[in-house]
Design an enzyme around this catalytic site. Structure first.
Site, mmCIF file in Angstrom:
data_model
loop_
_atom_site.group_PDB
_atom_site.id
_atom_site.type_symbol
_atom_site.label_atom_id
_atom_site.label_comp_id
_atom_site.label_asym_id
_atom_site.label_seq_id
_atom_site.Cartn_x
_atom_site.Cartn_y
_atom_site.Cartn_z
ATOM 1 N N CYS A 337 0.877 -1.191 0.000
ATOM 2 C CA CYS A 337 0.000 0.000 0.000
ATOM 3 C C CYS A 337 0.904 1.228 0.000
ATOM 4 O O CYS A 337 1.034 1.919 1.007
ATOM 5 C CB CYS A 337 -0.909 0.007 1.222
ATOM 6 S SG CYS A 337 -1.735 -1.568 1.558
ATOM 7 N N GLY A 339 1.309 4.327 -1.656
ATOM 8 C CA GLY A 339 1.106 5.774 -1.744
ATOM 9 C C GLY A 339 1.032 6.453 -0.396
ATOM 10 O O GLY A 339 0.507 5.873 0.560
ATOM 11 N N PRO A 340 1.607 7.672 -0.279
ATOM 12 C CA PRO A 340 2.265 8.470 -1.322
ATOM 13 C C PRO A 340 3.758 8.191 -1.512
ATOM 14 O O PRO A 340 4.403 8.846 -2.307
ATOM 15 C CB PRO A 340 2.060 9.902 -0.827
ATOM 16 C CG PRO A 340 2.055 9.778 0.653
ATOM 17 C CD PRO A 340 1.410 8.449 0.963
ATOM 18 N N GLY A 342 6.429 7.604 1.096
ATOM 19 C CA GLY A 342 7.466 7.931 2.073
ATOM 20 C C GLY A 342 8.214 6.710 2.579
ATOM 21 O O GLY A 342 9.454 6.654 2.538
ATOM 22 N N LYS A 343 7.486 5.711 3.079
ATOM 23 C CA LYS A 343 8.142 4.492 3.566
ATOM 24 C C LYS A 343 8.773 3.743 2.408
ATOM 25 O O LYS A 343 9.817 3.098 2.558
ATOM 26 C CB LYS A 343 7.129 3.609 4.298
ATOM 27 C CG LYS A 343 6.547 4.220 5.569
ATOM 28 C CD LYS A 343 5.619 3.237 6.256
ATOM 29 C CE LYS A 343 4.922 3.860 7.455
ATOM 30 N NZ LYS A 343 3.932 4.876 7.060
ATOM 31 N N ASP A 389 -4.884 -3.462 -7.449
ATOM 32 C CA ASP A 389 -5.476 -3.753 -6.146
ATOM 33 C C ASP A 389 -4.558 -4.699 -5.380
ATOM 34 O O ASP A 389 -4.276 -5.815 -5.840
ATOM 35 C CB ASP A 389 -6.860 -4.374 -6.346
ATOM 36 C CG ASP A 389 -7.667 -4.433 -5.058
ATOM 37 O OD1 ASP A 389 -7.059 -4.567 -3.977
ATOM 38 O OD2 ASP A 389 -8.907 -4.337 -5.127
ATOM 39 N N ASP A 407 1.231 -1.212 4.957
ATOM 40 C CA ASP A 407 0.908 0.043 5.650
ATOM 41 C C ASP A 407 -0.569 0.302 5.374
ATOM 42 O O ASP A 407 -0.941 1.041 4.478
ATOM 43 C CB ASP A 407 1.790 1.161 5.114
ATOM 44 C CG ASP A 407 1.642 2.453 5.906
ATOM 45 O OD1 ASP A 407 0.991 2.429 6.965
ATOM 46 O OD2 ASP A 407 2.154 3.488 5.442
ATOM 47 N N CYS A 460 -1.317 3.581 11.302
ATOM 48 C CA CYS A 460 -1.154 4.818 12.064
ATOM 49 C C CYS A 460 -2.403 5.015 12.926
ATOM 50 O O CYS A 460 -3.089 6.027 12.859
ATOM 51 C CB CYS A 460 -0.948 6.007 11.121
ATOM 52 S SG CYS A 460 -0.460 7.506 12.006
#
Length: 528
Positions: A337, A339-340, A342-343, A389, A407, A460
């Site tokens: 997963c 986007g966007p 960073g990880k 997907d 994530d 998160c």
């Protein structure tokens, strides 16, 4: 980048009452009569007030007040309008509005504190306004209500003289809404000045006996989130008495966290610009000095804005020893997963020295493009962006990847200090609607991971329904998997090595304990 320009001492709304270091010159430029500069006193909270008991600032008619919109307050108003009317995210709209109005560093800090403080404090401020307006708040023009929230935050939680807050807010309304509504705003804000924030909170909670309702008004959170956070503390092995500290941390203005992508950038340039070395994650820094985009390396993407909690969970996955089962192979990693991005970028940078190839999956095309941009500093042959997907990937590519990051989309209850509008948008029903997606994504990751490989499930959010419940449900239906010690994995990659985030085999970071977003981590190994 969302917190660029905020003062680290700033109040950010109820629960953090220090106020912004922003300019009371915002008022001094546009208010003053003769001699006003020397005709002020401070009350017991340290806020400036006009000398004299008749409060001359509140007697002037709106027609006698300023008729212009102060640029910093106009920025805050524009962002609140975009958040309310367009479901925009403040952290995306605010930097663009600051640039459009060409605010200098001082005014940008003022606008940032005013924007985020008004959003964080909205629940408490609306309760105050309900006592001061002669009609239900939902009958007010939404633009007028946003202007009132801006005025209330200045009056109750910032170091702005009351006369300046009143005059400039009325001037804003006259300039962008109209003369008629300015009279209403003037009258309502005059009533707000009758008490300070502590006085208003005391009045609002008087007679209440329910601890959740009291905390919701005191710390400006919806009651359901207060209950959810209390339950989350207990579920992750913490004392429920920490709830006040947790809610207060949600209302603090967070410092910007930066990371230098390993092998691509150094922190030397940002440290020379006033950043401080990070205390939790290696290769990280904290910055509270203004526009982050101006820092060296940020525009090229080799220095990135990323919460230390996000950095740590990515590093923990990348650092795990997979043992003999995967020795000698060129590893394939998957961000399910992405986007966007960073990880994704941090993982790819960590893996480049050992020839890792990372696949970043993102179902939404425009977010997939953001992932490509995040990965641009890295060699193109080291990564692939897949638009599709993630729930299908495990079936299409079984037993393929050595390390898989999930994530998962979640309520974001762990990032309320960075995205304050989320607390007013989210509803308990969101937990129910997200649950099937979270389970399906984790199930796909468990199919996609190779024997001997590891899946990191990350949210998160500390909510049990999005964390332990998801992992337990998925593993209950499968054999051939084991949970690793996520707390120990975080300790192994952190500075100092003693985060104390572990509970059982999972790990949970907290804003009030670690100064990070409330990131949850579970690590699951597929047995060889």
């Amino acid at each position: 980048m969302s917190e660029a320009g905020s003062n680290s001492r700033g109040a950010g709304g109820p629960g953090g009452r220090g106020g912004s270091g922003g300019s009371d010159g915002q008022g001094a430029r546009g208010v003053g009569g003769k001699g006003q500069g020397g005709n002020r006193r401070r009350n017991e909270q340290g806020r400036e007030r006009n000398r004299g008991g008749d409060r001359q600032f509140s007697q002037a008619a709106p027609s006698q007040r300023t008729r212009r919109a102060d640029p910093a307050r106009l920025v805050a108003f524009e962002v609140l309008r975009a958040v309310a009317a367009e479901d925009a995210y403040a952290n995306l709209v605010l930097p663009a509005s600051i640039r459009k109005h060409r605010l200098d560093r001082r005014d940008a800090g003022f606008a940032t504190e005013l924007t985020y403080g008004a959003l964080r404090g909205q629940g408490t401020y609306d309760a105050v306004l309900a006592r001061c307006v002669d009609r239900p708040l939902d009958q007010l023009d939404p633009a007028v209500l946003d202007a009132l929230r801006i005025g209330v935050h200045q009056l109750l939680a910032m170091r702005v003289p009351a006369h300046a807050a009143l005059d400039q807010t009325v001037g804003l309304v006259r300039a962008v809404i109209g003369a008629g509504p300015s009279s209403l705003v003037n009258a309502v804000l005059r009533k707000v000045t009758a008490r300070d924030l502590d006085g208003w909170v005391s009045e609002l909670v008087a007679g209440l006996t329910d601890a959740t309702a009291i905390a919701a008004l005191t710390y400006s959170h919806p009651e359901w989130i207060v209950r959810a956070m209390r339950q989350s503390l207990v579920a992750h092995g913490r004392d429920v008495a920490e709830i006040d500290a947790l809610l207060a941390a949600d209302n603090s203005a967070p410092v910007v966290h930066l990371v230098a992508l390993p092998g691509l950038a150094s922190l030397e340039g940002v440290l020379e610009e006033g950043a401080e070395p990070g205390r939790l994650a290696p290769g990280s820094a904290y910055y509270s000095g203004g526009d982050v985009s101006r820092l060296p390396g940020v525009s090229t993407g080799t220095i990135r804005v990323q919460d230390s909690g996000s950095q740590l969970v990515a590093r923990a996955l990348a650092a795990l020893d997979l043992g003999d089962a995967r020795t000698g192979t060129t590893e394939r990693w998957l961000d399910l997963c992405a986007g966007p991005g960073g990880k994704t970028a941090l993982l790819a940078a960590i893996g480049q020295d050992t020839g890792v190839h990372l696949t970043a999956n993102e179902p939404v095309p425009h977010r997939a493009q953001l992932v490509r941009q995040a990965l641009r500093p890295l060699p193109e042959d080291s990564w692939t962006v897949r638009v599709g997907d993630g729930r299908d990937l495990g079936r299409e590519q079984p037993d393929r990847y050595d390390r898989v990051l999930v994530d998962a989309p979640c309520t974001g209850l762990g990032a309320l200090r960075r995205r304050p509008e989320s607390r007013w948008r989210r509803q308990p029903a969101d937990l129910v609607s997200l649950a099937p997606l979270q389970r399906e994504l984790l199930a796909s990751a468990l199919d996609a991971v190779a024997p001997g490989g590891v899946v990191a499930y990350v949210t998160c959010s500390p909510h049990h329904a999005e964390t332990e419940a998801v992992v337990d449900d998925c593993l209950r239906k499968r054999s051939g998997f084991e949970r690793l010690d996520a707390g120990a994995a975080l300790d192994a990659v952190s500075i100092g090595g003693a985060l104390g985030a572990g509970h059982g085999t999972s790990a949970q970071l907290w804003p009030h304990v670690h100064g990070t977003d409330a990131m949850y981590l579970a690590l699951i190994r597929k047995t060889p």
